[in-house]
Scaffold this active site. Structure first.
Site, PDB file in Angstrom:
ATOM      1  N   LYS A   1      -3.922  -0.711  16.055  1.00 35.38           N
ATOM      2  CA  LYS A   1      -4.780   0.069  15.163  1.00 35.38           C
ATOM      3  C   LYS A   1      -5.927   0.723  15.936  1.00 35.38           C
ATOM      4  CE  LYS A   1      -2.330  -0.646  11.567  1.00 35.38           C
ATOM      5  NZ  LYS A   1      -1.515   0.466  11.022  1.00 35.38           N
TER       6      LYS A   1
ATOM      7  N   TYR B   1      -1.758  -6.493  16.331  1.00 31.08           N
ATOM      8  CA  TYR B   1      -2.009  -5.579  15.212  1.00 31.08           C
ATOM      9  C   TYR B   1      -3.298  -4.800  15.439  1.00 31.08           C
ATOM     10  CZ  TYR B   1      -3.061  -4.016  10.444  1.00 31.08           C
ATOM     11  OH  TYR B   1      -3.373  -3.262   9.337  1.00 31.08           O
TER      12      TYR B   1
ATOM     13  N   SER C   1      -4.889   3.399   9.678  1.00 31.60           N
ATOM     14  CA  SER C   1      -5.398   2.366  10.576  1.00 31.60           C
ATOM     15  C   SER C   1      -5.910   1.201   9.734  1.00 31.60           C
ATOM     16  CB  SER C   1      -6.506   2.962  11.454  1.00 31.60           C
ATOM     17  OG  SER C   1      -7.032   1.998  12.333  1.00 31.60           O
TER      18      SER C   1
ATOM     19  N   ILE D   1       0.825  -1.203   0.000  1.00 30.86           N
ATOM     20  CA  ILE D   1       0.000   0.000   0.000  1.00 30.86           C
ATOM     21  C   ILE D   1       0.863   1.258   0.000  1.00 30.86           C
ATOM     22  CG2 ILE D   1      -1.754   1.295   1.281  1.00 30.86           C
ATOM     23  CD1 ILE D   1      -2.781  -1.381   2.345  1.00 30.86           C
TER      24      ILE D   1
ATOM     25  N   THR E   1       9.983   6.179   2.504  1.00 35.33           N
ATOM     26  CA  THR E   1      10.999   5.641   3.408  1.00 35.33           C
ATOM     27  C   THR E   1      11.075   4.131   3.234  1.00 35.33           C
ATOM     28  OG1 THR E   1       9.644   5.131   5.365  1.00 35.33           O
ATOM     29  CG2 THR E   1      10.332   7.430   5.057  1.00 35.33           C
TER      30      THR E   1
END
Length: 475
Positions: free
Chosen positions: A275, A271, A248, A26, A53
């Protein structure tokens, strides 16, 4: 220090955007879509600076090369650009205004976070182009004057695979759409920790939750150190404040975040916990009760007497996108993709599936005019990437447990009577099965949770910055 191509361009005709974790998935798609949408919506003299990055010099160069190739192909094939420029259209006039720079960043190494931020704030960045490349400008030791948007995409899942009994149970009890939108069949283990200061040889450093560090704390510290580039002084009145865009996911709810396991070390759903924390921090950032902590956080590391407008904090999610973040073999990867398309065709608005489609919400937030964002109270909404049956992309408000769609308490009747753009534009479409309407009591509980989370994050920041300072002094 070399002059940069954008130095002679008015500030309002430039955009500087940083995207973490951008060498694939993504993050890479966000960079691609950012280039495409910027080129077709801004003036033919505007310059875009994209700063992906990655974790190594090699990956940075590969990412720069791939994004340049994408920009070259888009400039060469876009009918929109050709029609805007006229009969003498030259794709090189487009690509010369796209500048891809990169810095290396390991979010689980706080000294590396400091180094990357220091390079951007006080140092220089280079991005040489091949001597025979007529499409892009070679950049050597250029300064980044400001950041207009930082999109925090990088992270880790901590999953180990699929819990097959739960897979079938989810599908047969909830249906395919609900099961693939809010899955509970992802297998994971607890106890993932990391030493965020591996160079602290002379000091005993406590471990930190690894997923927490990668998904939240590393970004949190990075944003604080980038505040000088994200804030606007009284001399920058024509430029809106920078935007901190947290990415998120659609999944987390009340059960995923526990203050007693703030760093998500004990939970099997690290995870989802991180989020949920991202949701809570972002949506409560403007509350008066959280302002003391938020103001401290958005204060530049090097204090100045000059008044400055702090950056704004926004929240997005990409919808359900197939990426390599979740560990699947090639066979399962293919069939998972098929299942996601079936879910979309069955009416789900939350299955963009491809990274490029999933990038629509973060890119929209990065490029939208400030007046337009303020008009829809964008800071109080979790914006989601959505598609219709045919894959047409759009940005929709997303329901958050304890906050609703925008912090407004409504009724079920109002939801049912809501009119939207076709079927997909209505909030009630694509809602989680069993979702509970927001009440004043739950909203107050959410706001109180937000204050506690901001308080703890600022406590952790102070604690780890002190340790980091001692490490840097000894280097």
């Amino acid at each position: 220090m070399a002059p940069a191509p954008w130095d002679s361009v008015p500030p309002e005709d430039t955009l500087f955007a940083l995207v973490t974790g951008a060498n694939s998935g993504i993050g890479f798609a966000i960079c691609q879509r950012l280039i495409d949408e910027y080129l077709v919506t801004r003036s033919l003299t505007s310059h875009l600076v994209v700063i992906p990055t990655t974790r190594s010099v090699k990956k940075s160069q590969e990412t720069i090369d791939a994004l340049r190739q994408h920009a070259r192909e888009f400039a060469t094939t876009s009918d929109i650009l050709r029609s805007r420029a006229g009969p003498n259209y030259d794709p090189r006039s487009i690509t010369k205004r796209i500048h891809i720079l990169s810095v290396q960043l390991d979010l689980c190494n706080l000294a590396d976070v400091h180094r990357a931020a220091e390079q951007l704030v006080n140092g220089t960045v280079s991005s040489p182009a091949d001597a025979n490349d007529v499409y892009f400008t070679s950049l050597t030791d250029v300064r980044i004057p400001r950041l207009d948007a930082v999109i925090f995409n990088a992270g880790m899942g901590g999953w180990t695979g699929l819990d097959w009994p739960k897979v079938f149970h989810n599908i047969f009890t909830k249906g395919l759409v609900q099961a693939t939108t809010w899955p509970t069949f992802k297998a994971a283990t607890a106890g993932h920790v990391v030493n965020p200061l591996p160079d602290a040889k002379d000091e005993k450093v406590p471990e930190m939750g690894q997923v927490f560090c990668a998904n939240v704390f590393g970004h949190y510290l990075l944003a604080h150190k980038l505040v000088p580039l994200l804030s606007r002084s009284e001399f920058d009145s024509t430029i809106p404040p920078g935007r901190i865009i947290w990415e998120s996911s659609i999944e987390p709810g009340w059960k995923n975040l526990s203050l007693s396991d703030f760093q998500a070390i004990k939970t099997n759903a690290a995870y989802e916990s991180t989020k949920r924390l991202t949701d809570v921090l972002s949506l409560t950032a403007t509350l008066p009760s959280a302002r003391p902590f938020v103001d401290s956080y958005l204060q530049p590391a090097t204090k100045s007497n000059a008044p400055a407008t702090p950056p704004r904090i926004y929240l997005v999610h990409p919808g359900i996108v197939q990426t390599t973040l979740f560990p699947l073999n090639a066979f399962m990867f293919f069939w998972y993709r098929v299942v996601l398309y079936i879910a979309r065709w069955l009416g789900s608005p939350w299955h963009p599936i491809t990274g490029y489609n999933g990038a629509v919400a973060p890119v929209w937030l990065a490029l939208q005019e400030q007046e337009a964002l303020d008009a829809v109270d964008a800071e109080h909404v979790k914006w989601g990437s959505s598609t219709d049956f045919w894959g047409e992309c759009r940005v929709l408000k997303t329901e958050v447990e304890g906050w609703g769609w925008d912090g407004t308490v409504g009724t079920r009747k109002e939801l049912k009577n809501e009119k939207g753009e076709r079927r997909i534009g209505r909030k009630i479409v694509g809602r989680k099965s069993g979702a509970v309407d927001l009440t004043e009591e739950k909203k107050v509980e959410f706001e109180m949770l937000g204050v506690e989370c901001w308080k703890e994050m600022e406590r952790l920041r102070g604690e780890w910055e002190a340790r980091l300072g001692r490490v840097l002094e000894r280097q």
